[in-house]
Design an enzyme around this catalytic site. Structure first.
Site, PDB file in Angstrom:
ATOM      1  CG  ASN A  59      -0.364  -0.252   2.526  1.00 11.61           C
ATOM      2  OD1 ASN A  59       0.695  -0.862   2.640  1.00 11.61           O
ATOM      3  ND2 ASN A  59      -1.017   0.210   3.569  1.00 11.61           N
ATOM      4  CB  VAL A  60       1.601   3.777  -2.227  1.00 14.87           C
ATOM      5  CG1 VAL A  60       2.416   5.063  -2.316  1.00 14.87           C
ATOM      6  CG2 VAL A  60       2.428   2.591  -2.724  1.00 14.87           C
ATOM      7  CD  GLU A  61      -1.416   4.530   4.769  1.00 19.14           C
ATOM      8  OE1 GLU A  61      -0.917   5.329   5.578  1.00 19.14           O
ATOM      9  OE2 GLU A  61      -2.140   3.567   5.116  1.00 19.14           O
ATOM     10  CB  CYS A  97      -5.370  -1.323  -1.838  1.00 19.17           C
ATOM     11  SG  CYS A  97      -6.657  -0.714  -0.735  1.00 19.17           S
ATOM     12  CD  GLU A 131      -5.503  -5.887  -1.547  1.00 16.86           C
ATOM     13  OE1 GLU A 131      -4.937  -4.795  -1.372  1.00 16.86           O
ATOM     14  OE2 GLU A 131      -6.285  -6.391  -0.730  1.00 16.86           O
ATOM     15  CB  CYS A 167     -10.938  -2.917   0.891  1.00 14.60           C
ATOM     16  SG  CYS A 167     -10.304  -2.266  -0.664  1.00 14.60           S
ATOM     17  CB  CYS A 206      -8.870  -4.795  -3.180  1.00 10.90           C
ATOM     18  SG  CYS A 206      -7.749  -3.381  -3.166  1.00 10.90           S
TER      19      CYS A 206
HETATM   20  N1  THU Z   1      -5.284  -1.644   2.493  1.00 14.64           N
HETATM   21  C1  THU Z   1      -4.766  -2.422   1.497  1.00 14.64           C
HETATM   22  O1  THU Z   1      -3.633  -2.202   1.043  1.00 14.64           O
HETATM   23  N2  THU Z   1      -5.533  -3.432   1.020  1.00 14.64           N
HETATM   24  C2  THU Z   1      -6.778  -3.741   1.453  1.00 14.64           C
HETATM   25  O2  THU Z   1      -7.436  -4.612   0.887  1.00 14.64           O
HETATM   26  C3  THU Z   1      -7.305  -3.070   2.645  1.00 14.64           C
HETATM   27  C4  THU Z   1      -6.599  -1.834   3.060  1.00 14.64           C
HETATM   28  C5  THU Z   1      -4.480  -0.522   3.004  1.00 14.64           C
HETATM   29  C6  THU Z   1      -4.998   0.850   2.620  1.00 14.64           C
HETATM   30  C7  THU Z   1      -4.414   1.713   3.695  1.00 14.64           C
HETATM   31  O3  THU Z   1      -3.112   2.128   3.293  1.00 14.64           O
HETATM   32  C8  THU Z   1      -4.273   0.789   4.899  1.00 14.64           C
HETATM   33  O4  THU Z   1      -4.445  -0.540   4.409  1.00 14.64           O
HETATM   34  C9  THU Z   1      -5.297   1.059   5.992  1.00 14.64           C
HETATM   35  O5  THU Z   1      -6.577   1.073   5.474  1.00 14.64           O
END
Ligand code: THU
Length: 134
Positions: free
Chosen positions: A43-45, A54, A56, A87, A90
């Site tokens: 994940n890259v915020e 996300c 995925e 999620c 995804c």
């Molecule tokens: N996140 C994912 O990378 N994949 C998912 O299916 C659920 C959530 C990440 C997004 C965010 O950076 C962190 O988890 C918290 O929500």
């Protein structure tokens, strides 16, 4: 080494590079494709929260840019204490590149703990056939 062990190794490597400075929740995803290749991402915020992506989504992009179109297996792992379920968005992303046999593995740091088919996690998918061009 079994495919899922290779996927776990790559997903953990990706997770360890996650950019998750806002949630502190690191996620790694890795895909085994129809072309027998492995793609992974984290994940890259972003300071603008909705711009974050996300793990995925990144792994799917890596697969697509390499010309692969089918996910045979996908594994997801996180820094959390509980298994991470993909999620809703995804699941929809996965559904675009899956078939009924695609496996979704949820793993902790050492092993795959649960394996699902997409239909187990998402019984109905948005799939408006009329949007297809052919
Ligand atoms: N996140 C994912 O990378 N994949 C998912 O299916 C659920 C959530 C990440 C997004 C965010 O950076 C962190 O988890 C918290 O929500």
């Amino acid at each position: 080494m079994e495919i899922k062990d290779k996927l776990l190794k790559e997903a953990i490597k990706a997770k360890n590079n996650a950019y998750a400075i806002y949630s502190n929740y690191c996620v790694g995803a890795s895909i085994y494709s129809e072309n027998k290749k492995i793609y992974s991402s984290c994940n890259v915020e972003n300071i603008s929260y909705p711009c974050g992506t996300c793990a995925e989504a990144g792994a799917i992009s890596a697969m697509i840019v390499n010309g692969d179109r089918k996910i045979v297996e996908i594994l997801i792992t996180s820094s959390g204490n509980e298994l991470v379920y993909p999620c809703g968005a995804c699941l929809q992303r996965i559904s675009e590149f899956s078939d009924d046999n695609t496996l979704i593995h949820l793993a902790d740091n050492t092993k795959v703990c649960k394996t699902y088919k997409l239909k187990d996690l998402m019984p109905h998918q948005f799939n408006a056939k009329e949007l297809a061009n052919d």
